[in-house]
Design an enzyme around this catalytic site. Structure first.
Site, short mmCIF file in Angstrom:
data_model
loop_
_atom_site.label_atom_id
_atom_site.label_comp_id
_atom_site.label_asym_id
_atom_site.label_seq_id
_atom_site.Cartn_x
_atom_site.Cartn_y
_atom_site.Cartn_z
CB ALA A 73 -0.92 0.01 1.22
CG ASP A 74 2.89 4.96 -1.48
OD1 ASP A 74 3.85 4.81 -0.69
OD2 ASP A 74 2.62 6.05 -2.03
CB THR A 75 -1.41 6.79 1.88
OG1 THR A 75 -2.02 5.53 2.17
CG2 THR A 75 -2.42 7.91 2.06
N GLY A 110 -3.09 3.61 -2.92
CA GLY A 110 -3.02 2.49 -3.85
C GLY A 110 -2.78 1.23 -3.05
#
Length: 192
Positions: A73-75, A110
Site C-alpha cells: 500500500a502507498d498513500t 493504492g
C-alpha cells in the site's frame, strides 16, 4: 499466509483491528514519483512494487510461494493534482499545511495484492476539507512532531482531527489503509 509489505504502524493497527492475521515484512524501494506521474498511477505503482519486492524475497521456496499473498500500500495527499508526500523538514511541513489550509484536498491510497498467480491493484480516493489554519496553529502542530512522517504533513487520527470538519469517502483511507477495499481484494483472491 498474508504478509503486509509496510513498516507503517497505522497500517498494521488497521489490518489487525479488522481481524486479519498477517506477518509484516517492510519493502524498501525508492518512492519518488516519475515526472508528470498522475497521483493515482503513482500510488498504485508503488503499492505494486512494494508487494512484488516482498513477494519475490519471500517466495524463494516454491512451497511457501503457493500460499503467499503480499499486500502493498502507498498513500499520498494531492492538491490541485500535485503530490504532497512526507515533509522533508519542519519548513516543508509548514509549507504543506499552509497549502491545505482552508481547502479540500484528496487522499489517495493504492493497494496491491500479489500472489503466485496474480497481482491485483486498486485505489481509494477520499476528499478531506481543512479549516483555515493560523501560522501559530501550524507552528504548534509541527512542534509536536506528528506531521513529520505523514503524507501531506498531518494525521487525521491525531491532533489534526480538530481541523477537519468533513470528509467524503473512506476515513480509513486517510489513516493509510482502506480496509473495505483491502477486504474485497482478499476475498476475491480467496475465490480464485
Amino acid at each position: 499466509m498474508l504478509v503486509l509489505a509496510s513498516a507503517s504502524p497505522r497500517r498494521r493497527e488497521l489490518l489487525a483491528q479488522a481481524g486479519f492475521t498477517f506477518e509484516v515484512h517492510p519493502a524498501h524501494i525508492p518512492e519518488d514519483p516519475t515526472p508528470n506521474e498522475d497521483p493515482i498511477a503513482y500510488v498504485v505503482r508503488l503499492a505494486r512494487e512494494k508487494a512484488q519486492a516482498v513477494f519475490d524475497q519471500l517466495s524463494a521456496n516454491p512451497e511457501t510461494a503457493s500460499n503467499l499473498a503480499v499486500l502493498g500500500a502507498d498513500t499520498t495527499v494531492t492538491l490541485d493534482n500535485h503530490i504532497l508526500g512526507k515533509p522533508e523538514d519542519a519548513a516543508d511541513a509548514a509549507r504543506m499545511l499552509r497549502l491545505l489550509s482552508g481547502r479540500t484536498h484528496r487522499v489517495i491510497t493504492g493497494v496491491a495484492l500479489v500472489t503466485a498467480t496474480s497481482a491485483e491493484v486498486a485505489a481509494e480516493v477520499t476528499a478531506v476539507r481543512f479549516l483555515t489554519l493560523s501560522d501559530e496553529e501550524i507552528e504548534a502542530y509541527i512542534a509536536t512532531g506528528e506531521p513529520m512522517d505523514k503524507a501531506g504533513a498531518y494525521a487525521i487520527q491525531g491532533r489534526a482531527a480538530r481541523w477537519i470538519p468533513r470528509i467524503e469517502g473512506c476515513y480509513f483511507n486517510v489513516v493509510g489503509l482502506p480496509i473495505a477495499l483491502v477486504s474485497t481484494l482478499l476475498e476475491t483472491q480467496r475465490t480464485l
